[in-house]
Design an enzyme around this catalytic site. Structure first.
Site, PDB file in Angstrom:
ATOM      1  N   ALA A  86       0.840  -1.215   0.000  1.00  0.00           N
ATOM      2  CA  ALA A  86       0.000   0.000   0.000  1.00  0.00           C
ATOM      3  C   ALA A  86       0.863   1.249   0.000  1.00  0.00           C
ATOM      4  CB  ALA A  86      -0.915   0.003   1.223  1.00  0.00           C
ATOM      5  N   GLU A  88       0.923   5.593  -1.831  1.00  0.00           N
ATOM      6  CA  GLU A  88       0.699   6.530  -2.934  1.00  0.00           C
ATOM      7  C   GLU A  88       1.909   6.331  -3.827  1.00  0.00           C
ATOM      8  OE1 GLU A  88      -1.799   8.400  -3.737  1.00  0.00           O
ATOM      9  OE2 GLU A  88      -2.997   8.033  -1.943  1.00  0.00           O
ATOM     10  N   THR A 134      11.091   0.821  -3.804  1.00  0.00           N
ATOM     11  CA  THR A 134      11.383   1.241  -5.175  1.00  0.00           C
ATOM     12  C   THR A 134      12.858   1.581  -5.369  1.00  0.00           C
ATOM     13  OG1 THR A 134      10.960   3.039  -6.736  1.00  0.00           O
ATOM     14  CG2 THR A 134      10.633   3.553  -4.439  1.00  0.00           C
ATOM     15  N   ASP A 135      13.311   1.489  -6.615  1.00  0.00           N
ATOM     16  CA  ASP A 135      14.683   1.915  -6.933  1.00  0.00           C
ATOM     17  C   ASP A 135      14.830   3.440  -6.888  1.00  0.00           C
ATOM     18  OD1 ASP A 135      13.250   2.578  -9.239  1.00  0.00           O
ATOM     19  OD2 ASP A 135      14.564   1.492 -10.625  1.00  0.00           O
ATOM     20  N   GLU A 136      13.688   4.160  -6.875  1.00  0.00           N
ATOM     21  CA  GLU A 136      13.773   5.631  -6.919  1.00  0.00           C
ATOM     22  C   GLU A 136      14.420   6.209  -5.670  1.00  0.00           C
ATOM     23  OE1 GLU A 136      10.479   7.828  -8.390  1.00  0.00           O
ATOM     24  OE2 GLU A 136       9.924   6.295  -9.841  1.00  0.00           O
ATOM     25  N   TYR A 160       7.530  11.643  -3.716  1.00  0.00           N
ATOM     26  CA  TYR A 160       7.226  10.207  -3.688  1.00  0.00           C
ATOM     27  C   TYR A 160       8.432   9.408  -3.203  1.00  0.00           C
ATOM     28  CZ  TYR A 160       7.064   5.414  -5.440  1.00  0.00           C
ATOM     29  OH  TYR A 160       7.159   4.043  -5.534  1.00  0.00           O
ATOM     30  N   LYS A 164       9.054   7.188   0.250  1.00  0.00           N
ATOM     31  CA  LYS A 164       9.402   5.758   0.246  1.00  0.00           C
ATOM     32  C   LYS A 164      10.727   5.541   0.983  1.00  0.00           C
ATOM     33  CE  LYS A 164       7.616   2.685  -1.493  1.00  0.00           C
ATOM     34  NZ  LYS A 164       6.520   1.758  -1.032  1.00  0.00           N
ATOM     35  N   ASN A 190       7.748  -1.404 -13.014  1.00  0.00           N
ATOM     36  CA  ASN A 190       6.948  -2.565 -13.409  1.00  0.00           C
ATOM     37  C   ASN A 190       5.975  -2.201 -14.522  1.00  0.00           C
ATOM     38  OD1 ASN A 190       6.309  -4.774 -10.645  1.00  0.00           O
ATOM     39  ND2 ASN A 190       8.068  -3.460 -10.886  1.00  0.00           N
TER      40      ASN A 190
HETATM   41  P1  NAD Z   1      -0.785   1.454  -7.011  1.00  0.00           P
HETATM   42  O1  NAD Z   1      -0.889   2.924  -6.857  1.00  0.00           O
HETATM   43  O2  NAD Z   1      -1.273   0.810  -8.258  1.00  0.00           O
HETATM   44  O3  NAD Z   1      -1.557   0.747  -5.811  1.00  0.00           O
HETATM   45  C1  NAD Z   1      -1.476   1.200  -4.483  1.00  0.00           C
HETATM   46  C2  NAD Z   1      -2.609   0.535  -3.695  1.00  0.00           C
HETATM   47  O4  NAD Z   1      -2.491   0.968  -2.334  1.00  0.00           O
HETATM   48  C3  NAD Z   1      -4.005   0.936  -4.171  1.00  0.00           C
HETATM   49  O5  NAD Z   1      -4.835  -0.201  -4.253  1.00  0.00           O
HETATM   50  C4  NAD Z   1      -4.510   1.890  -3.092  1.00  0.00           C
HETATM   51  O6  NAD Z   1      -5.924   1.861  -2.928  1.00  0.00           O
HETATM   52  C5  NAD Z   1      -3.790   1.342  -1.868  1.00  0.00           C
HETATM   53  N1  NAD Z   1      -3.608   2.362  -0.823  1.00  0.00           N
HETATM   54  C6  NAD Z   1      -3.151   3.632  -0.983  1.00  0.00           C
HETATM   55  N2  NAD Z   1      -3.161   4.275   0.207  1.00  0.00           N
HETATM   56  C7  NAD Z   1      -3.609   3.370   1.130  1.00  0.00           C
HETATM   57  C8  NAD Z   1      -3.819   3.424   2.534  1.00  0.00           C
HETATM   58  N3  NAD Z   1      -3.579   4.537   3.245  1.00  0.00           N
HETATM   59  N4  NAD Z   1      -4.260   2.320   3.160  1.00  0.00           N
HETATM   60  C9  NAD Z   1      -4.541   1.183   2.465  1.00  0.00           C
HETATM   61  N5  NAD Z   1      -4.360   1.088   1.135  1.00  0.00           N
HETATM   62  C10 NAD Z   1      -3.904   2.166   0.470  1.00  0.00           C
HETATM   63  O7  NAD Z   1       0.733   1.104  -6.730  1.00  0.00           O
HETATM   64  P2  NAD Z   1       1.666  -0.039  -7.377  1.00  0.00           P
HETATM   65  O8  NAD Z   1       2.267   0.477  -8.609  1.00  0.00           O
HETATM   66  O9  NAD Z   1       0.923  -1.310  -7.369  1.00  0.00           O
HETATM   67  O10 NAD Z   1       2.824  -0.083  -6.282  1.00  0.00           O
HETATM   68  C11 NAD Z   1       2.716  -0.954  -5.156  1.00  0.00           C
HETATM   69  C12 NAD Z   1       3.963  -0.793  -4.299  1.00  0.00           C
HETATM   70  O11 NAD Z   1       5.123  -1.117  -5.057  1.00  0.00           O
HETATM   71  C13 NAD Z   1       4.174   0.644  -3.806  1.00  0.00           C
HETATM   72  O12 NAD Z   1       4.640   0.589  -2.486  1.00  0.00           O
HETATM   73  C14 NAD Z   1       5.243   1.207  -4.742  1.00  0.00           C
HETATM   74  O13 NAD Z   1       6.024   2.157  -4.069  1.00  0.00           O
HETATM   75  C15 NAD Z   1       6.048  -0.043  -5.038  1.00  0.00           C
HETATM   76  N6  NAD Z   1       6.722  -0.079  -6.357  1.00  0.00           N
HETATM   77  C16 NAD Z   1       6.033   0.198  -7.499  1.00  0.00           C
HETATM   78  C17 NAD Z   1       6.691   0.090  -8.736  1.00  0.00           C
HETATM   79  C18 NAD Z   1       5.986   0.349 -10.041  1.00  0.00           C
HETATM   80  O14 NAD Z   1       6.622   0.369 -11.080  1.00  0.00           O
HETATM   81  N7  NAD Z   1       4.675   0.524 -10.056  1.00  0.00           N
HETATM   82  C19 NAD Z   1       8.036  -0.265  -8.771  1.00  0.00           C
HETATM   83  C20 NAD Z   1       8.711  -0.518  -7.566  1.00  0.00           C
HETATM   84  C21 NAD Z   1       8.033  -0.439  -6.365  1.00  0.00           C
HETATM   85  O1  DAU Z   2      11.208   3.011 -10.656  1.00  0.00           O
HETATM   86  C1  DAU Z   2      10.137   2.505  -9.932  1.00  0.00           C
HETATM   87  C2  DAU Z   2       9.004   3.494  -9.968  1.00  0.00           C
HETATM   88  O2  DAU Z   2       8.466   3.454 -11.291  1.00  0.00           O
HETATM   89  C3  DAU Z   2       7.917   3.217  -8.947  1.00  0.00           C
HETATM   90  O3  DAU Z   2       8.447   3.360  -7.661  1.00  0.00           O
HETATM   91  C4  DAU Z   2       6.747   4.188  -9.110  1.00  0.00           C
HETATM   92  O4  DAU Z   2       5.699   3.851  -8.231  1.00  0.00           O
HETATM   93  C5  DAU Z   2       6.237   4.087 -10.549  1.00  0.00           C
HETATM   94  O5  DAU Z   2       5.211   5.038 -10.753  1.00  0.00           O
HETATM   95  C6  DAU Z   2       7.385   4.311 -11.533  1.00  0.00           C
HETATM   96  O6  DAU Z   2       7.834   5.680 -11.496  1.00  0.00           O
HETATM   97  P1  DAU Z   2       8.191   6.497 -12.838  1.00  0.00           P
HETATM   98  O7  DAU Z   2       8.037   7.926 -12.552  1.00  0.00           O
HETATM   99  O8  DAU Z   2       9.475   6.009 -13.423  1.00  0.00           O
HETATM  100  O9  DAU Z   2       6.995   5.928 -13.780  1.00  0.00           O
HETATM  101  P2  DAU Z   2       6.011   6.634 -14.827  1.00  0.00           P
HETATM  102  O10 DAU Z   2       5.232   5.552 -15.492  1.00  0.00           O
HETATM  103  O11 DAU Z   2       5.250   7.750 -14.210  1.00  0.00           O
HETATM  104  O12 DAU Z   2       7.029   7.261 -15.879  1.00  0.00           O
HETATM  105  C7  DAU Z   2       7.984   6.468 -16.552  1.00  0.00           C
HETATM  106  C8  DAU Z   2       8.849   7.404 -17.374  1.00  0.00           C
HETATM  107  O13 DAU Z   2       8.056   7.950 -18.420  1.00  0.00           O
HETATM  108  C9  DAU Z   2       9.395   8.591 -16.600  1.00  0.00           C
HETATM  109  O14 DAU Z   2      10.690   8.905 -17.098  1.00  0.00           O
HETATM  110  C10 DAU Z   2       8.427   9.718 -16.928  1.00  0.00           C
HETATM  111  C11 DAU Z   2       7.999   9.387 -18.353  1.00  0.00           C
HETATM  112  N1  DAU Z   2       6.623   9.781 -18.721  1.00  0.00           N
HETATM  113  C12 DAU Z   2       5.603   9.409 -17.909  1.00  0.00           C
HETATM  114  C13 DAU Z   2       4.310   9.757 -18.202  1.00  0.00           C
HETATM  115  C14 DAU Z   2       3.175   9.364 -17.306  1.00  0.00           C
HETATM  116  C15 DAU Z   2       6.388  10.478 -19.892  1.00  0.00           C
HETATM  117  O15 DAU Z   2       7.323  10.805 -20.653  1.00  0.00           O
HETATM  118  N2  DAU Z   2       5.103  10.828 -20.211  1.00  0.00           N
HETATM  119  C16 DAU Z   2       4.054  10.514 -19.398  1.00  0.00           C
HETATM  120  O16 DAU Z   2       2.902  10.891 -19.730  1.00  0.00           O
END
Ligand code: NAD
Ligand code: DAU
Length: 354
Positions: A86, A88, A134-136, A160, A164, A190
């Site tokens: 969970a 943001e 996250t790697d960020e 963000y 994290k 992902n």
């Molecule tokens: P997402 O935004 O799709 O999902 C987040 C979920 O958390 C949602 O279902 C939301 O309703 C729930 N949530 C938010 N606030 C909450 C709260 N206060 N209590 C309970 N639930 C709550 O996110 P995601 O992309 O699935 O990412 C999941 C995890 O993985 C996050 O911790 C993110 O930092 C990490 N992560 C994401 C990526 C990526 O590329 N998406 C990569 C590396 C790590």
């Molecule tokens: O690296 C892991 C992270 O990857 C996770 O921790 C975050 O939760 C996840 O949102 C993601 O972060 P990014 O900022 O890298 O992902 P996003 O999909 O928002 O953007 C990917 C790249 O594309 C980034 O360099 C920004 C660019 N971008 C994104 C959007 C939405 C664009 O150029 N245009 C766009 O409209």
């Protein structure tokens, strides 16, 4: 034989959490799984289709900041394993409004840790608190820098990633101080099914399907290291079962791609797979737009540790995973169309129309 686990999956109705729950229920059908999710704009019960009918699955709508709720769930459901997704999660939203990120990502993780600390004595020796990060947190790389390892210093650049990083530090401290069996994973970008439309890959797929511009930030040369979500789930599986408490594992796909190249790949797949595209060739929609403030230039993960210590490697190539993902958005209009809500349009205007 493996013990039968009892999992609390926070954020299990989001993108990665729901993929993880599908993965887990299929692989370990005898395990007990409780999903706790607040159902924010990013949470969607429809991501759990097919799971809610199971006898050993329970969905609870609630906030990870609600300590009383967590205490009661850990106890009444006899939880031994917390898989904490969970959060943001969207960088652009953290720039528009950082407060929710501090609240959920830091305060919420703190509430979970405190609850687990109190509950842990009842888990015997099988407890695990997996913190999915996250790697960020490592900041931004220059073109020739080596990839992030587990010892790369933290240098988060967005609200963000800073939130994290704060949560990672708390998790680490709870192992060091209280000997809680916590494990942190730091994963790269992902992609796959059930990803909310605001993120790069779904946004490009959906905009292509509705004939809207494909907005590429800045010069499009930023690099991300893409991992298919199913591979992330299999990595978390080995970490939960075989990871060492107190350790951190980096997870990545060894798939560095420039944004503009990725968008071109999506366009080609769209041209090939979608006969009724409103605009073709799809690349006619590509538009360079103003850059994200503080936009990290490059991420890259060195996943040597999880490979050598736990034997995990990714199995899906970017070509294969992207094809599957584009095909999924193409055939799941009923899933994404309702998500293009008024709230989403307002967010979209704030980011893309200056
Ligand atoms: P997402 O935004 O799709 O999902 C987040 C979920 O958390 C949602 O279902 C939301 O309703 C729930 N949530 C938010 N606030 C909450 C709260 N206060 N209590 C309970 N639930 C709550 O996110 P995601 O992309 O699935 O990412 C999941 C995890 O993985 C996050 O911790 C993110 O930092 C990490 N992560 C994401 C990526 C990526 O590329 N998406 C990569 C590396 C790590
Ligand atoms: O690296 C892991 C992270 O990857 C996770 O921790 C975050 O939760 C996840 O949102 C993601 O972060 P990014 O900022 O890298 O992902 P996003 O999909 O928002 O953007 C990917 C790249 O594309 C980034 O360099 C920004 C660019 N971008 C994104 C959007 C939405 C664009 O150029 N245009 C766009 O409209």
């Amino acid at each position: 034989m493996r013990e039968s686990r009892r999992l609390l999956v926070t954020g299990g109705a989001g993108f990665i959490g729901s993929n993880f729950v599908h993965y887990w229920c299929q692989r370990y059908p005898d395990n007990w799984v409780v999903v706790l999710d607040a159902l924010t704009y990013a949470g969607n019960r429809r991501n759990l289709v097919g799971l809610e009918e199971r006898e050993n699955f329970r969905f609870v709508q609630g906030d990870i900041c609600d300590r009383a709720l967590i205490d009661s769930l850990l106890q009444s459901e006899h939880i031994d394993t917390v898989a904490h997704f969970a959060a943001e999660s969207h960088v652009d939203r953290s720039i528009l409004g950082p407060e929710a990120f501090v609240q959920t990502n830091i305060v919420g993780t703190f509430a979970l840790l405190e609850a687990f600390r109190q509950h842990y004595e009842t888990c015997n020796s099988s407890g695990v608190f997996l913190h999915v990060s996250t790697d960020e947190v490592y900041g931004s790389l220059a073109p020739n820098d080596p990839a992030f390892t587990e010892t790369t210093p933290y240098a988060p650049n967005s609200p963000y990633s800073a939130s994290k990083a704060g949560s990672d530090h708390l998790v680490r401290a709870y192992h060091h101080t209280y000997k809680l069996p916590t494990i942190i994973t730091n994963c790269s970008n992902n992609y796959g099914s059930y990803q909310f439309p605001e993120k790069l890959i779904p946004l490009m797929c959906i905009n292509a399907l509705i004939g809207k511009q494909l907005p590429v930030y800045g010069d499009g040369q930023n690099v991300r290291d893409w991992l298919y979500v199913g591979d992330h789930c299999s990595a978390l599986d080995v970490v939960i079962h075989n990871g060492a408490p107190g350790e951190t594992y980096n997870i990545g796909g060894n798939n560095e791609v420039k944004n503009i190249d990725l968008v071109q790949m999506i366009c080609q797949l769209m041209d090939e797979l979608a006969p009724d595209l409103p605009v073709r060739p799809c690349e006619k929609l590509i538009t360079f737009v103003k850059d994200r403030p503080g936009h990290d230039r490059r991420y890259a993960i060195d996943a040597t540790k999880i490979k050598t210590e736990l034997g995990w490697t990714p199995s899906v190539t970017i070509a294969e995973g992207l094809r599957k993902t584009v095909a999924w958005y193409l055939t799941h209009r009923d899933w994404w169309e309702p998500l293009l809500s008024e709230e989403y349009q307002t967010y979209y205007r704030q980011v893309y129309v200056s």
